[in-house]
Design a protein around this motif. Sequence first.
Motif, PDB file in Angstrom:
ATOM      1  N   SER A   1       2.817   6.677  -6.695  1.00 22.97           N
ATOM      2  CA  SER A   1       1.781   7.500  -7.321  1.00 22.97           C
ATOM      3  C   SER A   1       1.720   8.908  -6.740  1.00 22.97           C
ATOM      4  O   SER A   1       0.757   9.635  -6.973  1.00 22.97           O
ATOM      5  CB  SER A   1       0.412   6.816  -7.161  1.00 22.97           C
ATOM      6  OG  SER A   1       0.082   6.676  -5.782  1.00 22.97           O
ATOM      7  N   ASP A   2       2.742   9.266  -5.956  1.00 29.08           N
ATOM      8  CA  ASP A   2       2.829  10.603  -5.363  1.00 29.08           C
ATOM      9  C   ASP A   2       1.629  10.911  -4.469  1.00 29.08           C
ATOM     10  O   ASP A   2       1.112  12.033  -4.462  1.00 29.08           O
ATOM     11  CB  ASP A   2       2.962  11.668  -6.453  1.00 29.08           C
ATOM     12  CG  ASP A   2       3.506  12.989  -5.911  1.00 29.08           C
ATOM     13  OD1 ASP A   2       4.196  12.959  -4.873  1.00 29.08           O
ATOM     14  OD2 ASP A   2       3.219  14.041  -6.506  1.00 29.08           O
ATOM     15  N   SER A   3       1.164   9.882  -3.738  1.00 28.12           N
ATOM     16  CA  SER A   3       0.036  10.083  -2.831  1.00 28.12           C
ATOM     17  C   SER A   3       0.330   9.502  -1.452  1.00 28.12           C
ATOM     18  O   SER A   3      -0.556   8.970  -0.788  1.00 28.12           O
ATOM     19  CB  SER A   3      -1.228   9.432  -3.415  1.00 28.12           C
ATOM     20  OG  SER A   3      -1.022   8.034  -3.629  1.00 28.12           O
ATOM     21  N   ALA A   4       1.587   9.585  -1.030  1.00 22.79           N
ATOM     22  CA  ALA A   4       2.003   9.020   0.260  1.00 22.79           C
ATOM     23  C   ALA A   4       1.354   9.775   1.412  1.00 22.79           C
ATOM     24  O   ALA A   4       1.047  10.968   1.298  1.00 22.79           O
ATOM     25  CB  ALA A   4       3.521   9.069   0.388  1.00 22.79           C
ATOM     26  N   PRO A   5       1.152   9.102   2.547  1.00 24.35           N
ATOM     27  CA  PRO A   5       0.644   9.803   3.726  1.00 24.35           C
ATOM     28  C   PRO A   5       1.710  10.755   4.263  1.00 24.35           C
ATOM     29  O   PRO A   5       2.876  10.714   3.853  1.00 24.35           O
ATOM     30  CB  PRO A   5       0.367   8.660   4.708  1.00 24.35           C
ATOM     31  CG  PRO A   5       1.365   7.606   4.324  1.00 24.35           C
ATOM     32  CD  PRO A   5       1.445   7.689   2.825  1.00 24.35           C
ATOM     33  N   ASP A   6       1.311  11.600   5.198  1.00 25.32           N
ATOM     34  CA  ASP A   6       2.275  12.516   5.811  1.00 25.32           C
ATOM     35  C   ASP A   6       3.118  11.825   6.867  1.00 25.32           C
ATOM     36  O   ASP A   6       4.254  12.234   7.121  1.00 25.32           O
ATOM     37  CB  ASP A   6       1.523  13.693   6.455  1.00 25.32           C
ATOM     38  CG  ASP A   6       0.723  14.488   5.441  1.00 25.32           C
ATOM     39  OD1 ASP A   6       1.338  15.220   4.648  1.00 25.32           O
ATOM     40  OD2 ASP A   6      -0.515  14.349   5.429  1.00 25.32           O
ATOM     41  N   LEU A   7       2.568  10.762   7.478  1.00 23.93           N
ATOM     42  CA  LEU A   7       3.255  10.044   8.551  1.00 23.93           C
ATOM     43  C   LEU A   7       2.820   8.595   8.502  1.00 23.93           C
ATOM     44  O   LEU A   7       1.634   8.303   8.311  1.00 23.93           O
ATOM     45  CB  LEU A   7       2.885  10.658   9.910  1.00 23.93           C
ATOM     46  CG  LEU A   7       3.566  10.117  11.155  1.00 23.93           C
ATOM     47  CD1 LEU A   7       5.056  10.432  11.150  1.00 23.93           C
ATOM     48  CD2 LEU A   7       2.907  10.714  12.416  1.00 23.93           C
ATOM     49  N   ALA A   8       3.780   7.673   8.659  1.00 21.31           N
ATOM     50  CA  ALA A   8       3.444   6.245   8.586  1.00 21.31           C
ATOM     51  C   ALA A   8       4.197   5.463   9.645  1.00 21.31           C
ATOM     52  O   ALA A   8       5.333   5.775   9.999  1.00 21.31           O
ATOM     53  CB  ALA A   8       3.761   5.691   7.201  1.00 21.31           C
ATOM     54  N   ASN A   9       3.548   4.400  10.126  1.00 21.18           N
ATOM     55  CA  ASN A   9       4.074   3.485  11.134  1.00 21.18           C
ATOM     56  C   ASN A   9       4.637   2.253  10.410  1.00 21.18           C
ATOM     57  O   ASN A   9       3.892   1.482   9.824  1.00 21.18           O
ATOM     58  CB  ASN A   9       2.910   3.125  12.070  1.00 21.18           C
ATOM     59  CG  ASN A   9       3.144   1.916  12.937  1.00 21.18           C
ATOM     60  OD1 ASN A   9       2.192   1.237  13.307  1.00 21.18           O
ATOM     61  ND2 ASN A   9       4.377   1.627  13.300  1.00 21.18           N
TER      62      ASN A   9
ATOM     63  N   LYS B   1       0.826  -1.209   0.000  1.00 21.42           N
ATOM     64  CA  LYS B   1       0.000   0.000   0.000  1.00 21.42           C
ATOM     65  C   LYS B   1       0.862   1.261   0.000  1.00 21.42           C
ATOM     66  O   LYS B   1       0.618   2.193  -0.764  1.00 21.42           O
ATOM     67  CB  LYS B   1      -0.936   0.001   1.207  1.00 21.42           C
ATOM     68  CG  LYS B   1      -1.960   1.129   1.197  1.00 21.42           C
ATOM     69  CD  LYS B   1      -2.945   0.968   2.331  1.00 21.42           C
ATOM     70  CE  LYS B   1      -3.960   2.114   2.342  1.00 21.42           C
ATOM     71  NZ  LYS B   1      -4.818   2.103   1.145  1.00 21.42           N
ATOM     72  N   ILE B   2       1.906   1.280   0.838  1.00 15.79           N
ATOM     73  CA  ILE B   2       2.704   2.508   0.905  1.00 15.79           C
ATOM     74  C   ILE B   2       3.649   2.612  -0.292  1.00 15.79           C
ATOM     75  O   ILE B   2       3.935   3.709  -0.774  1.00 15.79           O
ATOM     76  CB  ILE B   2       3.457   2.621   2.242  1.00 15.79           C
ATOM     77  CG1 ILE B   2       3.902   4.067   2.440  1.00 15.79           C
ATOM     78  CG2 ILE B   2       4.629   1.650   2.305  1.00 15.79           C
ATOM     79  CD1 ILE B   2       4.334   4.400   3.840  1.00 15.79           C
ATOM     80  N   LEU B   3       4.123   1.478  -0.813  1.00 18.36           N
ATOM     81  CA  LEU B   3       4.937   1.524  -2.028  1.00 18.36           C
ATOM     82  C   LEU B   3       4.130   2.104  -3.181  1.00 18.36           C
ATOM     83  O   LEU B   3       4.617   2.926  -3.960  1.00 18.36           O
ATOM     84  CB  LEU B   3       5.440   0.127  -2.378  1.00 18.36           C
ATOM     85  CG  LEU B   3       6.676  -0.377  -1.624  1.00 18.36           C
ATOM     86  CD1 LEU B   3       6.940  -1.829  -1.978  1.00 18.36           C
ATOM     87  CD2 LEU B   3       7.884   0.487  -1.926  1.00 18.36           C
ATOM     88  N   THR B   4       2.874   1.660  -3.271  1.00 20.30           N
ATOM     89  CA  THR B   4       2.001   2.173  -4.325  1.00 20.30           C
ATOM     90  C   THR B   4       1.744   3.662  -4.137  1.00 20.30           C
ATOM     91  O   THR B   4       1.748   4.440  -5.100  1.00 20.30           O
ATOM     92  CB  THR B   4       0.669   1.397  -4.324  1.00 20.30           C
ATOM     93  OG1 THR B   4       0.926   0.011  -4.551  1.00 20.30           O
ATOM     94  CG2 THR B   4      -0.268   1.920  -5.399  1.00 20.30           C
ATOM     95  N   ALA B   5       1.542   4.056  -2.876  1.00 18.96           N
ATOM     96  CA  ALA B   5       1.268   5.464  -2.594  1.00 18.96           C
ATOM     97  C   ALA B   5       2.466   6.340  -2.945  1.00 18.96           C
ATOM     98  O   ALA B   5       2.314   7.416  -3.542  1.00 18.96           O
ATOM     99  CB  ALA B   5       0.893   5.639  -1.125  1.00 18.96           C
ATOM    100  N   VAL B   6       3.671   5.882  -2.596  1.00 14.08           N
ATOM    101  CA  VAL B   6       4.871   6.654  -2.914  1.00 14.08           C
ATOM    102  C   VAL B   6       5.053   6.741  -4.426  1.00 14.08           C
ATOM    103  O   VAL B   6       5.381   7.801  -4.979  1.00 14.08           O
ATOM    104  CB  VAL B   6       6.113   6.023  -2.246  1.00 14.08           C
ATOM    105  CG1 VAL B   6       7.398   6.636  -2.782  1.00 14.08           C
ATOM    106  CG2 VAL B   6       6.037   6.200  -0.727  1.00 14.08           C
TER     107      VAL B   6
END
Length: 433
Positions: A93-101, A86-91
């Motif tokens: 697609s330039d839609s990463a969260p501001d903070l991640a655990n 999920k976070i690899l996809t977000a990064v």
Amino acid sequence: MKRKGWIFALILLVSIGMVTACSESTEGDPDSQTEGGDRTEIEFWTMQLSPDFDDYMNGVIEDFEAQHEDINIKWVDVPWGDMEQKILTAVASDSAPDLANLNPQFASKLAELDALVNMDEAVDPAIRDLYFEGVWKSNTFDGETFGIPWYLSSQVTMYNTAIFEEAGLDPEAPPTTFEELKEVSRIVKENTGKYAYFPPLDASHLLEALVMKGVELTNEEGTEAAFNTPEGVEAFRFFVDLYENDYIPREVLTESHGKAIDLYQAGQLAILATGPQFLNTVQENAPDIYEVTESSVQITGPTNKKNISAMNLVVPKQSEHQEEAVKFALFITNAENQVAFDKIVPILPSIETALDDPFFNELPEDPTPTDRARLISASQLRDSEVLIPPMRNYEDLRTAMNEALQAAMLGEMTVEEAVESAEQEWNAILGQQ
């Protein structure tokens, strides 16, 4: 969600490789996720903390928002097995969260892509010094710190006193070294037909054991394997001897840490070396086993090194609100908030002064096995460290080491051949960097 689910999510601190998959995320309290007025919205992803910790998480968020009226926290909880993809996809697609655990090994993959904020620059040195030094360094890659430590787990030795007595062993003298463990494994098997120990060979467990036994994994530069030594050969031989003598279950070749928990709960395993979190699982699923469980310090080798697993908070460089994200990360990981979290689930804080709280130093009246395990775990935290730092191509390196040991255990190679084979594989992988 059953308690067993979140316990597995928390202990995979650790350690540990995450399954790649895709699925829908679960969001926290809707009231805390609605941008209000001119507030800056921070999107915060966690791994499998909802719904069990909704009250805690929403409480921390509300406290932070009350102190920072210009910031709104949008909490999104992601199943632990989905986070990596999920976070690899977000990064991508330039839609990463501001903070991640995340955990250090996976976060380092993003750090390798230069996708994370350098916390050595973003965090004031005086605040940085509040965290355990070794844990802070576990979030370092290529000389830069990519995360802020959050919660920790320090492994303890949980053991079934009834099996010890059945085997003729002193239930007040559990093994504290690998050599003692080997002898206990022999005695338990010969006298009871049960097993004392299930050495999990998944995740980082094998590499951690090698380091405890005094094995250097790579040279100082991390460019070549360094474990083809007498210490490395003896470390391999330890596991091979246990397997060949039937002192450990055959399933160690095919099953993971979860199998050790199943065997312990079934009363077929004398020792469970893991974080205190798993005692909650034992209490729920096998209360009779829980009642005869005692805890001792982490089993280690001649180095006396002890391992901890860590979870961290990272800020992607894509975030347009990096300063606010770091501010919230420091808030949720401050001593007060960490102690409050630790009182809900048996984990440990990454802020050193938090250990001064009586909760980590004093037993209550009529202590439970969980209470005793918590104090042992906390007592060794200052002397523990993350033994396997972030490494490039970590999964390939881990797999190569595990496959070589398993070949030796099955008799497909001699111990010396297996170590040499692993060395060649590591050198090839490290040479790709």
